[in-house]
Scaffold this active site. Structure first.
Site, PDB file in Angstrom:
ATOM      1  N   CYS A  94       0.638  -1.573  -0.391  1.00 25.78           N
ATOM      2  CA  CYS A  94      -0.073   0.043  -0.411  1.00 25.78           C
ATOM      3  C   CYS A  94       0.756   1.304  -0.001  1.00 25.78           C
ATOM      4  O   CYS A  94       0.292   1.975  -0.184  1.00 25.78           O
ATOM      5  CB  CYS A  94      -0.691  -0.247   1.335  1.00 25.78           C
ATOM      6  SG  CYS A  94      -0.147  -0.700   2.423  1.00 25.78           S
ATOM      7  N   HIS A 411      -1.762   0.950   8.036  1.00 21.53           N
ATOM      8  CA  HIS A 411      -2.063   0.802   6.325  1.00 21.53           C
ATOM      9  C   HIS A 411      -2.066   2.700   5.729  1.00 21.53           C
ATOM     10  O   HIS A 411      -1.884   3.941   6.296  1.00 21.53           O
ATOM     11  CB  HIS A 411      -3.461   0.792   6.455  1.00 21.53           C
ATOM     12  CG  HIS A 411      -4.207   0.812   4.336  1.00 21.53           C
ATOM     13  ND1 HIS A 411      -3.272  -0.143   3.524  1.00 21.53           N
ATOM     14  CD2 HIS A 411      -5.283   1.026   4.171  1.00 21.53           C
ATOM     15  CE1 HIS A 411      -3.981  -0.406   2.915  1.00 21.53           C
ATOM     16  NE2 HIS A 411      -5.384   0.639   2.636  1.00 21.53           N
TER      17      HIS A 411
END
Length: 463
Positions: A94, A411
């Site tokens: 990510c 994330h």
């Protein structure tokens, strides 16, 4: 009582196209009245009746049937959707996906990559060439697809060029720092996207993202002082208990202390370094310095403090005196244009502004047409300073956020402004529309997504 219109009026309409209210029925030489009871008419099977009336116009079938989104060519689907594709997460990637989505939003960078030659130049190493070519191909895939793209080739070349992004833990690729990925990718592009033509900017990446700083380095103990210049690709927003807003963090980031050898003292001494901006880029990148090394836990810890940032950033106060003078005329034009939009008359030049007349003439050009501010530069892929003038004012176009407590976990997500003005949250392979008023709420203060990198686009005036 059953009226005849209710009994057979609509059946006749289906057969003839004459609406019930226009139907006139002749039975046994007489006109059937509207209030006639069907049960008392004594109509026999096979009996003939005559109907008079004007039918509605027959609705014609459309020449072209409906076209469904999935039936369009994929490039037309992209235009219809209004945003490009997402990127599959290949396993803790990510950080890479969010970096790519932010940089992919820069049309001038896409144009430079499009013109990048397939053959490697002699002064460029092979892996840099491969990474640049992989970036070009990935950008092209994103532009042509509405379905999520798997950035496998790009990821493989990125790991080959920068092995730290290939670290494994228990056989699984580890999460990495998005800011490090951003910096390394821009550094590679700065080496490869160089034009040998004297008519073009020799360093595309520097023209787009490079910030020239001039620094005064002073030692209070010895009285030594020097001036240094350097080019960086981002400004740092340092976060402390006193910092609540981006402007305050940038002010802290432009001041630092360093220890180095003092020629006059013959030993190490503390120097104060105070920097200011001496040249501005088309795209201004700001990094929020949220991570620091925590000795107790032997890992990067995160500063969760809320730091607000604006949709419109003015860096005039952080510029050198020379740069401020160059910005004055374009900024005056901007104020005049905003005044006109607000229904006000442009400010009449005072006698004290006569010194700027020559500069104003250069900015406005030979015609008397009003100059309109533009959030874009002088055209897609065009980087000529002669075609646009910066104002020191920037508009937010991308935010890279981090959710979690450590740089090596959590994330990363990209929030990117589209050409239509709408914002899209790129959560790996899932693009989600967002409201602009929610973008500035990513300022921290908890475990929710918080801004780690902000990218602003220059508000420039075409000449």
């Amino acid at each position: 009582m059953v009226l005849w219109r209710n009994h057979m009026g609509f059946q006749l309409y289906d057969l003839t196209g004459v609406p019930p209210e226009r139907q006139k029925i002749m039975v046994k030489g007489g006109l059937l009245k509207d209030d006639a009871d069907w049960a008392t008419l004594g109509v026999k099977e096979g009996q003939k009746m005559m109907m008079m009336g004007t039918a509605d116009e027959i609705v014609k079938a459309p020449e072209k049937g409906p076209i469904f989104m999935e039936d369009l060519p994929e490039e037309e689907q992209v235009a219809a959707v209004g945003h490009t594709a997402g990127l599959f997460n290949l396993g803790n990637t990510c950080y890479m996906n969010s970096t790519v989505q932010c940089l992919h939003s820069v049309p001038e960078l896409k144009s430079a990559l499009f013109n990048y030659p397939s053959q490697k130049s002699n002064d460029l190493d092979h892996t840099s060439h491969m990474l640049t070519a992989a970036t070009r191909e990935l950008f092209n895939e994103l532009d042509k697809s509405v379905k999520p793209v798997a950035p496998m080739q790009f990821w493989m070349v990125l790991r080959k060029k920068y092995p730290q992004f290939g670290q494994l833990h228990n056989g699984i690729y580890m999460q990495q720092d998005a800011e490090e990925c951003w910096t390394q990718l821009l550094y590679t592009l700065s080496q490869s996207l160089r034009s040998p033509s004297p008519s073009q900017n020799p360093d595309t990446t520097k023209a787009l993202f490079g910030i020239e700083l001039v620094s005064r380095v002073h030692c209070q103990e010895s009285g030594e002082e020097s001036l240094e210049t350097e080019s960086v690709y981002s400004l740092k927003c340092h976060i402390s208990q006193e910092v609540n807003h981006l402007h305050e963090g940038l002010k802290h980031g432009l001041k630092s202390e360093l220890e180095k050898a003092s020629p006059s003292l013959g030993r190490s001494a503390i120097y104060l370094k105070e920097s200011c901006i001496n040249a501005l880029p088309r795209y201004l990148t700001v990094q929020f310095v949220r991570f620091f090394w925590k000795r107790e836990s032997n890992q990067k810890a995160k500063i969760l403090r809320k730091v607000d940032y604006p949709l419109e950033l003015d860096v005039y106060n952080f510029c050198s005196d020379d740069l401020r003078k160059n910005l004055e005329a374009p900024r005056q034009i901007l104020r005049d244009e905003e005044g006109k939009k607000a229904g006000l008359k442009a400010k009449v030049k005072s006698s004290s502004s006569k010194d700027n007349d020559a500069k104003m003439t250069d900015v406005e050009g030979p015609s008397n047409e009003s100059v309109k501010p533009s959030n874009s530069t002088s055209g897609e892929g065009s980087l000529s300073d002669k075609e646009s003038h910066l104002t020191g004012i920037y508009d937010l176009v991308a935010v890279l956020t981090h959710k979690g407590r450590s740089a090596d976990s959590g994330h990363y997500v990209a929030w990117v402004k589209q050409e239509s003005g709408k914002w899209i949250e790129y959560d790996d392979d899932n693009p989600i529309p967002q409201r602009e008023e929610d973008i500035t709420k990513l300022s921290g203060g908890g475990d929710w997504h918080m801004a780690y990198i902000c990218m602003y686009k220059a508000r420039a005036f075409p000449v």
